[in-house]
Design a protein around this motif. Sequence first.
Motif, PDB file in Angstrom:
ATOM      1  N   SER A 262       1.937  -0.098   9.547  1.00 34.73           N
ATOM      2  CA  SER A 262       0.545   0.352   9.560  1.00 34.73           C
ATOM      3  C   SER A 262       0.429   1.780   9.031  1.00 34.73           C
ATOM      4  CB  SER A 262      -0.007   0.273  10.985  1.00 34.73           C
ATOM      5  OG  SER A 262      -1.281   0.838  11.060  1.00 34.73           O
ATOM      6  N   GLU A 263       1.330   2.638   9.446  1.00 31.97           N
ATOM      7  CA  GLU A 263       1.310   4.028   8.984  1.00 31.97           C
ATOM      8  C   GLU A 263       1.618   4.114   7.492  1.00 31.97           C
ATOM      9  OE1 GLU A 263       0.305   6.761  10.721  1.00 31.97           O
ATOM     10  OE2 GLU A 263      -0.226   5.265  12.234  1.00 31.97           O
ATOM     11  N   VAL A 264       2.550   3.303   7.030  1.00 35.95           N
ATOM     12  CA  VAL A 264       2.883   3.282   5.608  1.00 35.95           C
ATOM     13  C   VAL A 264       1.662   2.819   4.814  1.00 35.95           C
ATOM     14  CG1 VAL A 264       4.253   2.070   3.855  1.00 35.95           C
ATOM     15  CG2 VAL A 264       5.378   3.027   5.863  1.00 35.95           C
ATOM     16  N   ARG A 265       0.988   1.765   5.309  1.00 35.38           N
ATOM     17  CA  ARG A 265      -0.215   1.270   4.628  1.00 35.38           C
ATOM     18  C   ARG A 265      -1.295   2.341   4.557  1.00 35.38           C
ATOM     19  NH1 ARG A 265      -0.926  -3.026   8.006  1.00 35.38           N
ATOM     20  NH2 ARG A 265       1.011  -4.121   7.847  1.00 35.38           N
ATOM     21  N   LYS A 266      -1.424   3.132   5.620  1.00 38.97           N
ATOM     22  CA  LYS A 266      -2.433   4.199   5.625  1.00 38.97           C
ATOM     23  C   LYS A 266      -2.163   5.223   4.532  1.00 38.97           C
ATOM     24  CE  LYS A 266      -3.649   4.075  10.527  1.00 38.97           C
ATOM     25  NZ  LYS A 266      -3.538   4.787  11.813  1.00 38.97           N
TER      26      LYS A 266
ATOM     27  N   ILE B 184      -3.059   5.662  -2.320  1.00 40.90           N
ATOM     28  CA  ILE B 184      -2.289   5.954  -3.532  1.00 40.90           C
ATOM     29  C   ILE B 184      -2.398   4.776  -4.503  1.00 40.90           C
ATOM     30  CG2 ILE B 184       0.028   6.372  -4.457  1.00 40.90           C
ATOM     31  CD1 ILE B 184       0.620   7.875  -1.821  1.00 40.90           C
ATOM     32  N   GLN B 185      -2.346   3.555  -3.965  1.00 41.55           N
ATOM     33  CA  GLN B 185      -2.493   2.380  -4.816  1.00 41.55           C
ATOM     34  C   GLN B 185      -3.879   2.347  -5.448  1.00 41.55           C
ATOM     35  OE1 GLN B 185      -1.484  -0.681  -1.935  1.00 41.55           O
ATOM     36  NE2 GLN B 185       0.373  -1.155  -3.083  1.00 41.55           N
ATOM     37  N   LEU B 186      -4.890   2.611  -4.657  1.00 39.83           N
ATOM     38  CA  LEU B 186      -6.255   2.638  -5.196  1.00 39.83           C
ATOM     39  C   LEU B 186      -6.370   3.684  -6.304  1.00 39.83           C
ATOM     40  CD1 LEU B 186      -8.402   2.269  -1.974  1.00 39.83           C
ATOM     41  CD2 LEU B 186      -8.318   0.672  -3.893  1.00 39.83           C
ATOM     42  N   GLN B 187      -5.781   4.824  -6.076  1.00 40.07           N
ATOM     43  CA  GLN B 187      -5.820   5.886  -7.083  1.00 40.07           C
ATOM     44  C   GLN B 187      -5.093   5.447  -8.358  1.00 40.07           C
ATOM     45  OE1 GLN B 187      -3.651   9.498  -6.179  1.00 40.07           O
ATOM     46  NE2 GLN B 187      -5.112  10.721  -7.328  1.00 40.07           N
ATOM     47  N   ALA B 188      -3.998   4.723  -8.203  1.00 38.11           N
ATOM     48  CA  ALA B 188      -3.260   4.243  -9.374  1.00 38.11           C
ATOM     49  C   ALA B 188      -4.128   3.294 -10.198  1.00 38.11           C
ATOM     50  CB  ALA B 188      -1.973   3.544  -8.938  1.00 38.11           C
ATOM     51  N   TYR B 189      -4.803   2.378  -9.534  1.00 35.55           N
ATOM     52  CA  TYR B 189      -5.691   1.467 -10.256  1.00 35.55           C
ATOM     53  C   TYR B 189      -6.812   2.234 -10.954  1.00 35.55           C
ATOM     54  CZ  TYR B 189      -3.518  -2.719  -8.344  1.00 35.55           C
ATOM     55  OH  TYR B 189      -2.634  -3.720  -8.044  1.00 35.55           O
ATOM     56  N   GLU B 190      -7.369   3.203 -10.257  1.00 34.91           N
ATOM     57  CA  GLU B 190      -8.434   4.011 -10.853  1.00 34.91           C
ATOM     58  C   GLU B 190      -7.932   4.744 -12.098  1.00 34.91           C
ATOM     59  OE1 GLU B 190      -9.590   6.598  -7.684  1.00 34.91           O
ATOM     60  OE2 GLU B 190     -10.765   5.062  -6.670  1.00 34.91           O
ATOM     61  N   ARG B 191      -6.772   5.347 -11.974  1.00 34.14           N
ATOM     62  CA  ARG B 191      -6.228   6.118 -13.100  1.00 34.14           C
ATOM     63  C   ARG B 191      -5.919   5.220 -14.294  1.00 34.14           C
ATOM     64  NH1 ARG B 191      -1.881  10.481 -11.237  1.00 34.14           N
ATOM     65  NH2 ARG B 191      -1.810  10.693 -13.483  1.00 34.14           N
ATOM     66  N   LEU B 192      -5.417   4.023 -14.021  1.00 34.52           N
ATOM     67  CA  LEU B 192      -5.075   3.129 -15.125  1.00 34.52           C
ATOM     68  C   LEU B 192      -6.319   2.539 -15.777  1.00 34.52           C
ATOM     69  CD1 LEU B 192      -1.871   1.565 -13.599  1.00 34.52           C
ATOM     70  CD2 LEU B 192      -2.034   3.149 -15.536  1.00 34.52           C
ATOM     71  N   VAL B 193      -7.339   2.267 -14.994  1.00 34.25           N
ATOM     72  CA  VAL B 193      -8.604   1.814 -15.588  1.00 34.25           C
ATOM     73  C   VAL B 193      -9.181   2.937 -16.444  1.00 34.25           C
ATOM     74  CG1 VAL B 193     -11.000   1.192 -15.048  1.00 34.25           C
ATOM     75  CG2 VAL B 193      -9.122   0.037 -13.870  1.00 34.25           C
ATOM     76  N   LEU B 194      -9.090   4.158 -15.958  1.00 33.92           N
ATOM     77  CA  LEU B 194      -9.556   5.304 -16.736  1.00 33.92           C
ATOM     78  C   LEU B 194      -8.755   5.461 -18.028  1.00 33.92           C
ATOM     79  CD1 LEU B 194     -11.412   7.770 -16.964  1.00 33.92           C
ATOM     80  CD2 LEU B 194      -9.708   9.054 -15.654  1.00 33.92           C
TER      81      LEU B 194
ATOM     82  N   LEU C 202       9.849  -4.872  17.242  1.00 33.65           N
ATOM     83  CA  LEU C 202       8.768  -5.455  16.438  1.00 33.65           C
ATOM     84  C   LEU C 202       7.506  -4.599  16.508  1.00 33.65           C
ATOM     85  CD1 LEU C 202       9.156  -9.280  17.134  1.00 33.65           C
ATOM     86  CD2 LEU C 202       9.578  -8.078  14.988  1.00 33.65           C
ATOM     87  N   GLU C 203       7.186  -4.096  17.686  1.00 35.03           N
ATOM     88  CA  GLU C 203       6.012  -3.232  17.835  1.00 35.03           C
ATOM     89  C   GLU C 203       6.174  -1.944  17.030  1.00 35.03           C
ATOM     90  OE1 GLU C 203       5.095  -2.576  21.978  1.00 35.03           O
ATOM     91  OE2 GLU C 203       5.015  -4.728  22.370  1.00 35.03           O
ATOM     92  N   ILE C 204       7.366  -1.367  17.067  1.00 38.18           N
ATOM     93  CA  ILE C 204       7.640  -0.149  16.301  1.00 38.18           C
ATOM     94  C   ILE C 204       7.522  -0.437  14.803  1.00 38.18           C
ATOM     95  CG2 ILE C 204       9.468   1.487  15.641  1.00 38.18           C
ATOM     96  CD1 ILE C 204      10.394   1.368  18.601  1.00 38.18           C
ATOM     97  N   GLN C 205       8.050  -1.581  14.350  1.00 41.38           N
ATOM     98  CA  GLN C 205       7.949  -1.946  12.939  1.00 41.38           C
ATOM     99  C   GLN C 205       6.494  -2.136  12.518  1.00 41.38           C
ATOM    100  OE1 GLN C 205      10.510  -5.394  12.803  1.00 41.38           O
ATOM    101  NE2 GLN C 205      12.275  -4.188  12.122  1.00 41.38           N
TER     102      GLN C 205
END
Length: 178
Positions: A47-51, A56-66, A39-42
């Motif tokens: 956490s690393e995946v979220r980092k 990338i998600q923020l950039q996707a929203y930015e690009r689509l708003v643009l 569980l600790e490893i997961q």
Amino acid sequence: MTVSVIIVAILALVVIVKEFYSSETTKKFIENEQKKTILEIQKIQESEVRKVVTPIQLQAYERLVLFLERMTPNNLVLRCYQPQMSTQLLKDVMIQNIRDEFEHNLSQQLYISSQAWVYIKNAKEDMINTINSIQAKEGESLSPTAFAGRLFEMLAGKESQIELAQDFLKEEIQKRFQ
């Protein structure tokens, strides 16, 4: 002698029972520790995946708003119109510009909700349909400037699919990153 045999047998039985419970307890303890470690490893992996994924998600929203902003009539006409251009060419260039920008941003759908992507597609299709409907109604009788004016008129005063998509993206990003 029978008493001593019984005592030895009882002691042997106690040792066997104690050893059985001790090994089961040890086994359960080890299993629980392994589960905790997994569980600790997961959690660390998540956490690393979220980092990595969050930017990338923020950039996707930015690009689509643009993308949506670039598709608004004001920006679209300013970017596509060239002096001496025919109305048909202006229409074709605007539609091609929308399609090119959309294709350029296709991969962004991986990082937003399916519903948000539907809003994006609807905004694109609505703008293309609006441009085509003006051309279908008016034909070549309009100058490129009048064509652009008619586009502004058709979308003035009503909430466009572009605005709906922008609002949805803004709400979604606020919910996701609160």
